[in-house]
Motif scaffolding. Structure first.
Motif, PDB file in Angstrom:
ATOM      1  N   LYS B  22      13.408   9.736  24.959  1.00  0.00           N
ATOM      2  CA  LYS B  22      12.700  10.978  25.267  1.00  0.00           C
ATOM      3  C   LYS B  22      11.194  10.852  25.030  1.00  0.00           C
ATOM      4  O   LYS B  22      10.376  11.165  25.891  1.00  0.00           O
ATOM      5  CB  LYS B  22      13.254  12.116  24.377  1.00  0.00           C
ATOM      6  CG  LYS B  22      14.420  12.849  25.010  1.00  0.00           C
ATOM      7  CD  LYS B  22      13.882  13.932  25.918  1.00  0.00           C
ATOM      8  CE  LYS B  22      14.906  14.489  26.877  1.00  0.00           C
ATOM      9  NZ  LYS B  22      15.981  15.219  26.249  1.00  0.00           N
ATOM     10  N   VAL B  23      10.862  10.373  23.824  1.00  0.00           N
ATOM     11  CA  VAL B  23       9.453  10.296  23.443  1.00  0.00           C
ATOM     12  C   VAL B  23       8.699   9.298  24.318  1.00  0.00           C
ATOM     13  O   VAL B  23       7.603   9.587  24.809  1.00  0.00           O
ATOM     14  CB  VAL B  23       9.316   9.915  21.950  1.00  0.00           C
ATOM     15  CG1 VAL B  23       7.899   9.483  21.634  1.00  0.00           C
ATOM     16  CG2 VAL B  23       9.697  11.090  21.090  1.00  0.00           C
ATOM     17  N   PHE B  26       8.235  10.567  27.862  1.00  0.00           N
ATOM     18  CA  PHE B  26       7.204  11.592  27.897  1.00  0.00           C
ATOM     19  C   PHE B  26       5.809  10.976  27.772  1.00  0.00           C
ATOM     20  O   PHE B  26       4.898  11.308  28.524  1.00  0.00           O
ATOM     21  CB  PHE B  26       7.432  12.600  26.761  1.00  0.00           C
ATOM     22  CG  PHE B  26       6.389  13.669  26.714  1.00  0.00           C
ATOM     23  CD1 PHE B  26       6.473  14.762  27.571  1.00  0.00           C
ATOM     24  CD2 PHE B  26       5.305  13.566  25.859  1.00  0.00           C
ATOM     25  CE1 PHE B  26       5.498  15.737  27.557  1.00  0.00           C
ATOM     26  CE2 PHE B  26       4.328  14.544  25.835  1.00  0.00           C
ATOM     27  CZ  PHE B  26       4.428  15.624  26.688  1.00  0.00           C
ATOM     28  N   ALA B  30       3.024  11.451  30.449  1.00  0.00           N
ATOM     29  CA  ALA B  30       1.921  12.368  30.149  1.00  0.00           C
ATOM     30  C   ALA B  30       0.648  11.632  29.760  1.00  0.00           C
ATOM     31  O   ALA B  30      -0.445  11.975  30.192  1.00  0.00           O
ATOM     32  CB  ALA B  30       2.327  13.320  29.020  1.00  0.00           C
ATOM     33  N   VAL B  31       0.778  10.610  28.921  1.00  0.00           N
ATOM     34  CA  VAL B  31      -0.412   9.890  28.476  1.00  0.00           C
ATOM     35  C   VAL B  31      -0.836   8.860  29.515  1.00  0.00           C
ATOM     36  O   VAL B  31      -2.008   8.722  29.835  1.00  0.00           O
ATOM     37  CB  VAL B  31      -0.173   9.199  27.103  1.00  0.00           C
ATOM     38  CG1 VAL B  31      -1.440   8.520  26.628  1.00  0.00           C
ATOM     39  CG2 VAL B  31       0.306  10.220  26.073  1.00  0.00           C
TER      40      VAL B  31
END
Lengths: 552, 132
Positions: B22-23, B26, B30-31
């Motif tokens: 998940k992390v 993401f 996003a980054v």
């Protein structure tokens, strides 16, 4: 701008929520692991089902190791990795001994403690998620300069052995920053608003400012902008080189080399993992009889040794290690389950430097090893190296010459001894003063370090005299390399306030006797030194600034 | 930017640990601004790979069932994936391990745990250096 910042805040928020989920699961896993381990204890000797359960616990430890740091618990990751190893080892050992069981138990407790201690502070959080150090991967030096200067500076930095990442025109105009890790940044103060650029880069990596104005006011302003090193223009390459080495080159050298001597391979692997996590280089030996050989081959900073091993006692082995003069100051740490103070005192007297009780607290192990290795290395550096250049001093160089000659004789390989002497050095000192003279000495030391191979041995032999041992290189090949170096050095100029000047050197080369035909022991070293000296003298007499080889 | 010219966009990411997946997904989206296809197992990666047409494979090494190296081998057997570069992620980075993974034709190994904020930059740096 605000929109962008809003988006970033949103993103961080989402990430925070994901992290919170992850953290919760870490806690559940830690509790399962502790409970699972406790439930297995009264069931020994373990049957197949119990062993399968150990495998599951190991998988849990693996997940904790992989995820802990990502969710802000780097210490949990560090503790869980060796636990995985230990649990897998226990699963595969038919009747594990008390040492292994106790170490695994201690490590389960260490994992629980790392969880209880809570997440790392904001500073540490994610700062060291892996073990990658910039220098190891050769992270580039970021060069921030205008086009004209950029080409020159980039060549200078590349020439010093660093990779360069040049700022693009847009980056210079907008003061924009590159992505990815940097080992240092060099900022030329001719760019628009250099201190603002520094302030923006500050914290990312060490900053070196090349400054036209090196007045106190400007230095202070630079320091406030986060500049760690200010190099005055006109640029003195040596000074820049020293700073780059300081910020970007030092890491690889500070990696400690550790040898572990323990007959229990599993425990040795767990200790080794903890030390490697801390960036150390580790070699394990399970057969004490091979320890001496491995120690000679790896030249460690420290030895970690089990006190009780089958066949040989750790104290005895320490005495054997101490029989070699070079190992007199090598720190030895004993691992011991022993409570007997009498024996501990005996062990200390006979060469042990410290005791670490078993089961080993791996955190404490890392701290102790680092402290001891650091001190031993600092002491050794002072004892062995020349204070101005950091090269080996005369005595130490001659010792290495003897060792290398012996090795060359055993393996039937060649090596060359080169002795260098700066030409007319006295007049450099007389004309420009000692400080400039010292800079010339350091300049030659640096070009030797840069141009010769890492395996070659370099020493400062006396005032303006240097020596190098070129391993696996015959005299004629050495002549080619040294002559090239001579040309480059002669072409370089040293800048002073009174203008620039150049310096040359002469060198004499002698090879070892092929096939080990020369005199034995110390006599061969002496003969080689005399031959190289005579060749150097011949070079001086023939007009200096040249390289001569002694007749074979 | 990179000598190879092609900018990195599509990443197929295989990781069995739910939270880590998940992390990382993401963070990469996003980054890093990447297009990411997350997979929870080697099996799922094999099903999704050809349709997703990734430019890069990002694989966890130790997974129950099919591990990372096996997944890579089976993925590479697919004609569409045969030439796609791969990066492994692993919690146990030993020197000999890294050289073994390199021998399997991977670009690099990222050690776990990773920092989600810098993961994208790390991936990008490895991608930029892939022709060295």
């Amino acid at each position: 701008m605000t929109e962008l910042m809003g988006a970033e805040a949103e993103m961080r928020d989402a990430l925070r929520r994901l992290r919170a989920d992850g953290v919760q699961r870490l806690g559940e896993r830690v509790r399962e692991l502790s409970a699972g381990w406790a439930a297995l204890q009264p069931r020994r000797p373990w049957d197949d089902a119990d062993r399968a359960r150990l495998g599951e616990l190991a998988a849990s430890a693996h997940r904790l190791a992989g995820a802990g740091g990502t969710f802000g618990f780097p210490a949990l990751s560090k503790a869980a990795a060796p636990l995985e190893l230990l649990l897998l080892g226990l699963r595969d050992t038919p009747a594990p001994g008390g040492d292994r069981l106790r170490q695994a138990g201690a490590q389960v407790a260490a994992v629980a403690a790392a969880w209880e201690a809570g997440p790392a502070g904001a500073e540490e959080d994610g700062a060291d998620p892996g073990q990658a150090s910039p220098a190891e991967h050769g992270e580039p030096i970021f060069l921030f300069a205008e086009a004209e200067e950029q080409a020159m500076l980039s060549a200078v930095i590349a020439n010093l052995g660093y990779s360069v990442r040049r700022a693009s025109e847009r980056e210079v105009l907008e003061g924009a920053l590159p992505e990815g890790p940097l080992s240092a940044a060099v900022i030329d103060d001719a760019v628009p608003d250099p201190l603002a650029v520094c302030a923006r880069l500050a914290g990312r990596c060490p900053l070196i400012l090349l400054a036209e104005d090196s007045s106190f006011e400007n230095r202070l302003a630079a320091a406030r902008a986060g500049v760690e090193a200010l190099v005055a223009k006109p640029l003195e390459v040596n000074e820049l080189a020293d700073w780059l080495d300081h910020f970007a080159g030092g890491r690889a050298e500070t990696r400690y080399t550790i040898v572990i001597v323990d007959d229990d391979r599993l425990l040795a692997a767990a200790y080794a993992m903890a030390l490697r996590q801390a960036g150390m280089q580790v070699t394990s030996v399970s057969d004490p009889a091979q320890a001496i050989e491995v120690i000679a081959a790896t030249a460690p900073d420290l030895i970690l040794m089990d006190l009780q091993m089958p066949g040989i006692d750790g104290i005895e082995l320490a005495r054997v290690i101490r029989q070699t003069r070079r190992h007199l100051s090598l720190p030895i740490l004993f691992l011991s389950a022993e409570q007997d103070t009498e024996r501990q005192i005996l062990a200390r007297r006979l060469g042990g430097d410290d005791f670490i009780p078993k089961p080993v607290d791996l955190d404490r192990l890392v701290t102790l090893v680092r402290l001891r290795a650091e001190r031993a290395r600092a002491l050794r550096a002072v004892m062995e190296s020349d204070s101005l250049t950091g090269l080996l001093n005369h005595a130490r160089f001659k010792e290495r010459l003897g060792l290398e000659l012996e090795r060359a004789r055993r393996h039937g390989t060649t090596l060359s001894l080169v002795i260098f002497d700066l030409d007319h050095f006295k007049s450099v000192n007389d004309t420009h003063g000692h400080l400039v003279g010292d800079r010339v000495i350091r300049g030659l030391a640096r070009s030797l370090q840069k141009r010769l191979r890492r395996t070659d041995v370099i020493g400062r032999y006396g005032g303006e005299e240097f020596a190098a041992l070129m391993i696996g290189t015959g005299p004629e090949e050495a002549r080619g390399i040294i002559d090239h170096l001579r040309e480059r050095f002669a072409a370089a100029s040293f800048e002073t306030e009174g203008g620039s000047f150049g310096v040359t050197f002469s060198a004499g080369i002698a090879g070892n006797a092929p096939g080990g035909a020369g005199p034995e022991g110390g006599a061969e070293a002496e003969a080689m030194i005399s031959a190289a000296d005579a060749a150097l003298y011949a070079a001086k007499r023939a007009g200096r600034n040249r390289v001569m080889v002694a007749p074979a | 930017m990179s000598p190879g010219g092609e900018a990195l966009s599509r990443i197929l990411y295989v990781e069995d640990d739910h939270d880590v997946r998940k992390v990382a997904t993401f963070a990469l989206k996003a980054v890093g601004g990447f297009v990411v296809e997350p997979c929870e197992s080697g099996q799922q990666a094999l099903e999704k790979a050809a349709g997703f047409a990734p430019q890069l494979l990002l694989l966890d090494v130790m997974m129950p069932g099919m591990d990372g190296p096996t997944t890579l081998e089976r993925l590479r057997a697919l004609p569409a994936i045969a030439g796609v570069p791969a990066i492994f992620m692993t919690a146990k980075v030993q020197p000999q391990e890294v050289s073994r993974y390199r021998a399997l034709g991977t670009l690099d190994v990222i050690s776990k745990p990773f920092d989600p904020m810098t993961l994208s930059a790390t991936v990008r740096a490895i991608w930029a250096g892939r022709d060295d």
